[in-house]
Design a protein around this motif. Sequence first.
Motif, PDB file in Angstrom:
ATOM      1  N   ILE A   3       6.898  17.643  -4.845  1.00 40.78           N
ATOM      2  CA  ILE A   3       8.508  17.845  -4.911  1.00 40.78           C
ATOM      3  C   ILE A   3       8.497  15.870  -4.945  1.00 40.78           C
ATOM      4  CG2 ILE A   3      10.852  16.922  -4.841  1.00 40.78           C
ATOM      5  CD1 ILE A   3      10.475  20.059  -3.995  1.00 40.78           C
ATOM      6  N   ASP A   4       8.154  15.237  -3.911  1.00 40.13           N
ATOM      7  CA  ASP A   4       8.131  13.692  -3.243  1.00 40.13           C
ATOM      8  C   ASP A   4       7.211  12.930  -4.611  1.00 40.13           C
ATOM      9  OD1 ASP A   4      10.027  14.064  -1.988  1.00 40.13           O
ATOM     10  OD2 ASP A   4       8.698  13.730  -0.026  1.00 40.13           O
ATOM     11  N   LYS A   5       6.243  13.405  -4.752  1.00 28.88           N
ATOM     12  CA  LYS A   5       4.848  12.764  -5.351  1.00 28.88           C
ATOM     13  C   LYS A   5       5.440  12.849  -7.399  1.00 28.88           C
ATOM     14  CE  LYS A   5       0.471  14.458  -3.067  1.00 28.88           C
ATOM     15  NZ  LYS A   5      -0.066  15.174  -2.969  1.00 28.88           N
ATOM     16  N   ARG A   6       5.785  14.293  -7.585  1.00 27.94           N
ATOM     17  CA  ARG A   6       6.039  13.377  -8.750  1.00 27.94           C
ATOM     18  C   ARG A   6       7.512  12.542  -9.139  1.00 27.94           C
ATOM     19  NH1 ARG A   6       5.752  19.544  -9.179  1.00 27.94           N
ATOM     20  NH2 ARG A   6       7.427  19.761  -8.944  1.00 27.94           N
ATOM     21  N   LYS A   7       8.670  12.908  -8.362  1.00 30.39           N
ATOM     22  CA  LYS A   7       9.747  11.642  -7.885  1.00 30.39           C
ATOM     23  C   LYS A   7       9.235  10.140  -8.222  1.00 30.39           C
ATOM     24  CE  LYS A   7      13.369  10.445  -5.424  1.00 30.39           C
ATOM     25  NZ  LYS A   7      13.799  10.572  -3.785  1.00 30.39           N
ATOM     26  N   ALA A  66       0.654   9.518 -12.376  1.00 32.27           N
ATOM     27  CA  ALA A  66       0.875  10.850 -10.997  1.00 32.27           C
ATOM     28  C   ALA A  66      -0.806  10.669 -10.545  1.00 32.27           C
ATOM     29  CB  ALA A  66       0.753  12.248 -12.010  1.00 32.27           C
ATOM     30  N   ASP A  67      -1.806  10.068 -11.724  1.00 29.20           N
ATOM     31  CA  ASP A  67      -2.943   9.562 -10.479  1.00 29.20           C
ATOM     32  C   ASP A  67      -2.982   8.759  -9.376  1.00 29.20           C
ATOM     33  OD1 ASP A  67      -4.758  11.090 -12.093  1.00 29.20           O
ATOM     34  OD2 ASP A  67      -5.209   9.803 -13.835  1.00 29.20           O
ATOM     35  N   LEU A  68      -2.318   7.523  -9.547  1.00 32.66           N
ATOM     36  CA  LEU A  68      -1.915   6.555  -8.391  1.00 32.66           C
ATOM     37  C   LEU A  68      -1.354   6.836  -7.620  1.00 32.66           C
ATOM     38  CD1 LEU A  68      -0.850   3.570 -10.465  1.00 32.66           C
ATOM     39  CD2 LEU A  68      -2.387   3.645  -9.841  1.00 32.66           C
ATOM     40  N   VAL A 120       1.178  -1.028  -0.023  1.00 32.20           N
ATOM     41  CA  VAL A 120       0.131  -0.015  -0.246  1.00 32.20           C
ATOM     42  C   VAL A 120       1.013   0.889  -0.017  1.00 32.20           C
ATOM     43  CG1 VAL A 120      -1.957   1.279   0.949  1.00 32.20           C
ATOM     44  CG2 VAL A 120      -1.855  -1.479   1.033  1.00 32.20           C
ATOM     45  N   LEU A 121       0.538   2.065  -0.791  1.00 31.77           N
ATOM     46  CA  LEU A 121       1.573   2.901  -1.364  1.00 31.77           C
ATOM     47  C   LEU A 121       0.386   4.389   0.001  1.00 31.77           C
ATOM     48  CD1 LEU A 121       3.187   5.146  -2.127  1.00 31.77           C
ATOM     49  CD2 LEU A 121       2.152   5.688  -3.640  1.00 31.77           C
ATOM     50  N   ASN A 122       0.798   4.408   0.571  1.00 33.57           N
ATOM     51  CA  ASN A 122       0.355   5.940   2.028  1.00 33.57           C
ATOM     52  C   ASN A 122       1.219   7.261   1.337  1.00 33.57           C
ATOM     53  OD1 ASN A 122       0.028   4.832   4.729  1.00 33.57           O
ATOM     54  ND2 ASN A 122       2.437   4.602   4.963  1.00 33.57           N
ATOM     55  N   PRO A 123      -0.451   8.248   1.404  1.00 33.65           N
ATOM     56  CA  PRO A 123      -0.286   9.442   1.396  1.00 33.65           C
ATOM     57  C   PRO A 123       0.783  10.214   1.170  1.00 33.65           C
ATOM     58  CG  PRO A 123      -2.080   9.010   2.612  1.00 33.65           C
ATOM     59  CD  PRO A 123      -1.117   8.131   2.677  1.00 33.65           C
ATOM     60  N   ILE A 124       1.145  10.909  -0.036  1.00 32.77           N
ATOM     61  CA  ILE A 124       2.865  12.130  -0.061  1.00 32.77           C
ATOM     62  C   ILE A 124       2.438  13.316  -0.062  1.00 32.77           C
ATOM     63  CG2 ILE A 124       4.722  12.091  -1.487  1.00 32.77           C
ATOM     64  CD1 ILE A 124       4.309   9.669  -2.843  1.00 32.77           C
ATOM     65  N   GLY A 144      11.658   7.009  -1.566  1.00 38.22           N
ATOM     66  CA  GLY A 144      11.696   7.970  -0.534  1.00 38.22           C
ATOM     67  C   GLY A 144       9.336   8.017  -0.201  1.00 38.22           C
ATOM     68  N   ALA A 145       9.201   6.817  -1.154  1.00 35.90           N
ATOM     69  CA  ALA A 145       7.735   6.751  -0.942  1.00 35.90           C
ATOM     70  C   ALA A 145       7.427   5.713   0.280  1.00 35.90           C
ATOM     71  CB  ALA A 145       7.425   6.086  -2.190  1.00 35.90           C
ATOM     72  N   GLU A 146       6.153   6.513   0.878  1.00 38.45           N
ATOM     73  CA  GLU A 146       6.521   5.695   2.352  1.00 38.45           C
ATOM     74  C   GLU A 146       5.031   4.802   2.336  1.00 38.45           C
ATOM     75  OE1 GLU A 146       5.104   7.699   5.728  1.00 38.45           O
ATOM     76  OE2 GLU A 146       6.072   9.294   4.982  1.00 38.45           O
ATOM     77  N   THR A 147       5.704   3.805   1.601  1.00 41.41           N
ATOM     78  CA  THR A 147       4.597   2.130   1.898  1.00 41.41           C
ATOM     79  C   THR A 147       4.329   1.325   2.420  1.00 41.41           C
ATOM     80  OG1 THR A 147       6.588   1.080   0.775  1.00 41.41           O
ATOM     81  CG2 THR A 147       4.614   1.695  -0.923  1.00 41.41           C
ATOM     82  N   PHE A 148       3.435   0.252   3.575  1.00 40.56           N
ATOM     83  CA  PHE A 148       3.229  -0.436   3.903  1.00 40.56           C
ATOM     84  C   PHE A 148       3.089  -1.740   3.785  1.00 40.56           C
ATOM     85  CE2 PHE A 148      -0.602   1.414   5.004  1.00 40.56           C
ATOM     86  CZ  PHE A 148      -1.726   0.628   4.906  1.00 40.56           C
ATOM     87  N   LEU A 149       2.948  -3.490   4.391  1.00 40.97           N
ATOM     88  CA  LEU A 149       2.765  -4.309   3.728  1.00 40.97           C
ATOM     89  C   LEU A 149       1.399  -4.704   4.275  1.00 40.97           C
ATOM     90  CD1 LEU A 149       5.883  -5.896   3.333  1.00 40.97           C
ATOM     91  CD2 LEU A 149       4.755  -5.308   1.829  1.00 40.97           C
TER      92      LEU A 149
END
Length: 108
Positions: free
Chosen positions: A26-30, A47-49, A18-22, A77-82
Amino acid sequence: MLLGNKKIQENEQNWCLVLNPIQSEIDKRKVARKISEIFSLSIDEAADLVANTPIILLDNLSRNLAVKVKDYFRSTGAETFLTNDVFVKRKCYRTVWPEAPNLAFLET
């Protein structure tokens, strides 16, 4: 949860990333650029995702594969969790892939 059931759950094939909100643009674009590269999506689709988080990027993974994918995304740099929790999954948007994404990027 029943006692003694933990090992069975860890090895099941129902883990998701799961990708958490960013917060940072700048991080969103990256992150969108990285998702676009590895999943062969247009930058607009990626970008929609990123804009519709929390979102399940990949589902029905084994625990070992899910950990590898999470570690790969951590470098972007994406915050994710399982999770394999059905109730958490219900609260998230879900990526619907026309065909299973190629995870060959984990090999490099």
